[in-house]
Scaffold this motif. Structure first.
Motif, mmCIF file in Angstrom:
data_model
loop_
_atom_site.group_PDB
_atom_site.id
_atom_site.type_symbol
_atom_site.label_atom_id
_atom_site.label_comp_id
_atom_site.label_asym_id
_atom_site.label_seq_id
_atom_site.Cartn_x
_atom_site.Cartn_y
_atom_site.Cartn_z
ATOM 1 N N ASN A 155 69.329 20.728 65.622
ATOM 2 C CA ASN A 155 69.376 20.627 64.156
ATOM 3 C C ASN A 155 70.811 20.939 63.717
ATOM 4 O OD1 ASN A 155 69.295 21.265 61.379
ATOM 5 N ND2 ASN A 155 67.145 21.862 61.494
ATOM 6 N N PRO A 156 71.496 19.997 63.061
ATOM 7 C CA PRO A 156 72.901 20.223 62.696
ATOM 8 C C PRO A 156 73.116 21.421 61.776
ATOM 9 C CG PRO A 156 72.026 18.230 61.637
ATOM 10 C CD PRO A 156 71.025 18.654 62.650
ATOM 11 N N ALA A 157 72.085 21.841 61.057
ATOM 12 C CA ALA A 157 72.227 23.018 60.194
ATOM 13 C C ALA A 157 72.538 24.265 61.021
ATOM 14 C CB ALA A 157 70.958 23.234 59.372
ATOM 15 N N ARG A 158 71.981 24.333 62.233
ATOM 16 C CA ARG A 158 72.236 25.484 63.103
ATOM 17 C C ARG A 158 73.729 25.597 63.442
ATOM 18 N NH1 ARG A 158 68.490 27.253 66.937
ATOM 19 N NH2 ARG A 158 70.300 28.241 67.886
ATOM 20 N N ILE A 159 74.328 24.470 63.789
ATOM 21 C CA ILE A 159 75.745 24.471 64.156
ATOM 22 C C ILE A 159 76.600 24.848 62.950
ATOM 23 C CG2 ILE A 159 77.644 23.098 65.090
ATOM 24 C CD1 ILE A 159 75.370 23.680 67.085
ATOM 25 N N GLN A 160 76.202 24.398 61.770
ATOM 26 C CA GLN A 160 76.932 24.757 60.547
ATOM 27 C C GLN A 160 76.970 26.273 60.365
ATOM 28 O OE1 GLN A 160 78.664 23.111 58.285
ATOM 29 N NE2 GLN A 160 78.257 20.989 58.808
ATOM 30 N N GLY A 161 75.834 26.920 60.596
ATOM 31 C CA GLY A 161 75.806 28.373 60.448
ATOM 32 C C GLY A 161 76.603 29.084 61.525
ATOM 33 N N GLN A 162 76.484 28.595 62.764
ATOM 34 C CA GLN A 162 77.135 29.259 63.883
ATOM 35 C C GLN A 162 78.656 29.128 63.859
ATOM 36 O OE1 GLN A 162 73.275 28.418 66.681
ATOM 37 N NE2 GLN A 162 75.240 28.191 67.673
ATOM 38 N N LYS A 163 79.175 28.107 63.184
ATOM 39 C CA LYS A 163 80.628 27.950 63.130
ATOM 40 C C LYS A 163 81.296 29.102 62.376
ATOM 41 C CE LYS A 163 81.021 25.221 58.838
ATOM 42 N NZ LYS A 163 81.265 23.894 58.248
ATOM 43 N N THR A 164 80.519 29.839 61.572
ATOM 44 C CA THR A 164 81.106 30.935 60.794
ATOM 45 C C THR A 164 81.625 32.056 61.682
ATOM 46 O OG1 THR A 164 78.950 32.041 60.517
ATOM 47 C CG2 THR A 164 79.621 30.459 58.806
ATOM 48 N N GLY A 165 81.161 32.110 62.945
ATOM 49 C CA GLY A 165 81.708 33.097 63.875
ATOM 50 C C GLY A 165 83.207 32.909 64.052
ATOM 51 N N ALA A 166 83.640 31.658 64.133
ATOM 52 C CA ALA A 166 85.072 31.367 64.261
ATOM 53 C C ALA A 166 85.816 31.783 62.995
ATOM 54 C CB ALA A 166 85.276 29.877 64.532
ATOM 55 N N PHE A 167 85.209 31.540 61.831
ATOM 56 C CA PHE A 167 85.848 31.959 60.572
ATOM 57 C C PHE A 167 86.097 33.466 60.574
ATOM 58 C CE2 PHE A 167 83.440 28.371 58.102
ATOM 59 C CZ PHE A 167 84.198 27.418 58.756
ATOM 60 N N GLU A 168 85.098 34.211 60.996
ATOM 61 C CA GLU A 168 85.209 35.673 60.985
ATOM 62 C C GLU A 168 86.290 36.167 61.943
ATOM 63 O OE1 GLU A 168 81.491 37.703 61.475
ATOM 64 O OE2 GLU A 168 80.483 36.410 60.031
ATOM 65 N N VAL A 169 86.407 35.521 63.102
ATOM 66 C CA VAL A 169 87.447 35.912 64.056
ATOM 67 C C VAL A 169 88.828 35.731 63.431
ATOM 68 C CG1 VAL A 169 88.562 35.302 66.247
ATOM 69 C CG2 VAL A 169 86.068 35.466 66.123
ATOM 70 N N VAL A 170 89.058 34.585 62.820
ATOM 71 C CA VAL A 170 90.349 34.318 62.187
ATOM 72 C C VAL A 170 90.589 35.284 61.028
ATOM 73 C CG1 VAL A 170 91.703 32.625 60.894
ATOM 74 C CG2 VAL A 170 90.361 31.895 62.874
ATOM 75 N N ASP A 171 89.563 35.519 60.223
ATOM 76 C CA ASP A 171 89.705 36.434 59.094
ATOM 77 C C ASP A 171 90.048 37.843 59.559
ATOM 78 O OD1 ASP A 171 89.131 34.367 57.379
ATOM 79 O OD2 ASP A 171 87.042 34.939 57.044
ATOM 80 N N SER A 172 89.541 38.237 60.727
ATOM 81 C CA SER A 172 89.813 39.576 61.260
ATOM 82 C C SER A 172 91.203 39.673 61.878
ATOM 83 C CB SER A 172 88.768 39.957 62.316
ATOM 84 O OG SER A 172 87.491 40.082 61.738
ATOM 85 N N LEU A 173 91.603 38.655 62.632
ATOM 86 C CA LEU A 173 92.875 38.698 63.358
ATOM 87 C C LEU A 173 94.061 38.212 62.524
ATOM 88 C CD1 LEU A 173 91.804 37.282 66.859
ATOM 89 C CD2 LEU A 173 92.229 39.674 66.253
ATOM 90 N N GLY A 174 93.782 37.430 61.494
ATOM 91 C CA GLY A 174 94.868 36.848 60.704
ATOM 92 C C GLY A 174 95.263 35.468 61.198
ATOM 93 N N ASP A 175 94.775 35.069 62.357
ATOM 94 C CA ASP A 175 94.999 33.736 62.914
ATOM 95 C C ASP A 175 93.998 33.540 64.054
ATOM 96 O OD1 ASP A 175 96.074 31.211 63.335
ATOM 97 O OD2 ASP A 175 98.143 31.913 63.500
ATOM 98 N N ALA A 176 93.938 32.326 64.559
ATOM 99 C CA ALA A 176 93.052 32.067 65.695
ATOM 100 C C ALA A 176 93.615 32.728 66.946
ATOM 101 C CB ALA A 176 92.912 30.559 65.913
#
Length: 367
Positions: A158-179
């Protein structure tokens, strides 16, 4: 101003397929800690961090995708949801279905299922059916149910699942300041490596929304390293595995649903998907508990096992930033912590009801 975390949909609503009118089904998932792994950093000469997804409401990363899937189910008018699971998806689907007021059916393969995960699904009132077959057989049935009957499929196909799971990457960048330079993950059904890569790509470029264009947040994307269990390594073999076998039940999958997107994540990032043995997984499981203070289920340790293995081969660069997603809490599969390296059961040391003897056993001397 104080801000309470609202769950991944509301925190990243501008980057998800929702509106202000969407009825969001959430248990407050996301916002998980990015823990500096001191001993892994010392070992590799790079700065290593653990994205500890066991801190999600049901104890695994599955909650990120499930909040979106269940929100989509409600929006579609569903009355019931179905999933195939080796454990974590069943726990998450059952909890979020309860929050949404929906019935939940879970198909699990026979044998080698964590009781910690099954207990969660049962506690939340799911109808649990054990299929005479493996996970891939369960997913095939779940897909057919979703196509032919009035139930909503909430697996990562279900593509909705992948949409939600991508937020893990957002949080990593938000925490570190970059990827980071390298992102390491366990690989089972391969939805997570696909989702993280999607998130990193979206954060590194302008993002079109209904309200305008959001600027890029990160300056780069990481190299993606995925690790499968050797007994369930279809990407390494180059073909599905008919009878996958590993103690890491969370990644005991022979025909990943997200095959093409995982291969794309590997190839587009210049990364790799390799295998680690059950012994290497259990050694990494013990490393995390004993040296980093982070307790994970065995499948979650596959990425750490891979990093340690690559370091031993001289293939981990120093001076880089490396993030490893550890996907589920150790209480999902607690029995592995109660075994010694030689496979015997851990036994407590018995002492008499006497403080002097207890102190002596602990190697303590009086002040």
């Amino acid at each position: 101003m104080a801000h309470q975390w609202r769950g991944v949909i509301r925190e990243y609503a501008d980057r998800l397929p929702v509106t202000e009118a969407t009825k969001v089904i959430t248990l407050g998932e996301g916002g998980t800690p990015l823990v500096h792994a001191r001993k892994l950093s010392e070992l590799t000469g790079s700065e290593v961090y653990l994205k500890v997804e066991g801190m999600n409401p049901t104890g695994s990363f599955k909650d990120r995708g499930m909040t979106m899937a269940m929100t989509a189910a409600v929006e579609a008018g569903a009355k019931a949801v179905v999933c195939a699971s080796t454990g974590n998806t069943s726990a998450s689907a059952a909890a979020y279905a309860t929050a949404a007021g929906l019935k939940c059916a879970v198909l699990v393969p026979e044998g080698k299922i964590s009781m910690g995960k099954l207990s969660q699904a049962i506690a939340h009132g799911a109808t649990l059916l054990q299929v005479d077959g493996n996970f891939d057989n369960c997913l095939d049935i779940a897909r057919k149910l979703g196509e032919a009957y009035p139930v909503f499929l909430v697996n990562s196909v279900n593509p909705a699942r992948i949409q939600g799971q991508k937020t893990g990457a957002f949080e990593v960048v938000d925490s570190l300041g970059d990827a980071p330079d390298i992102h390491v993950l366990p690989v089972g059904n391969a939805g997570n490596i696909s989702a993280y890569w999607k998130g990193y790509k979206e954060y590194s470029a302008p993002f079109e929304t209904a309200n305008g264009t959001l600027p890029a947040v990160s300056t780069k994307t990481p190299i993606m390293w995925g690790f499968q269990a050797a007994g369930a390594a279809p990407f390494v073999a180059g073909h599905p595995i008919t009878e996958p076998d590993t103690i890491a039940t969370a990644i005991r999958i022979g025909n990943p649903a997200s095959w093409d997107t995982a291969v794309a994540a590997r190839d587009e990032s210049g990364g790799l998907i390799e295998a680690v043995t059950d012994d290497e997984i259990l050694a990494a499981h013990r490393w995390l508990s004993a040296k980093e203070g982070v307790f994970v289920e065995p499948g979650s340790a596959a990425g750490v096992a891979g990093l340690i293995k690559k370091h031993a081969a001289g293939e981990v660069p120093s001076g880089k930033t490396i993030v490893i997603t550890v996907t589920g809490h150790g209480l999902k599969d607690p029995q592995w912590a109660l075994r010694t390296e030689d496979g015997s059961d851990v036994q407590p040391v018995k002492v008499p009801n006497d403080v002097v003897t207890v102190a002596a056993e602990l190697g303590l001397e009086e002040n």
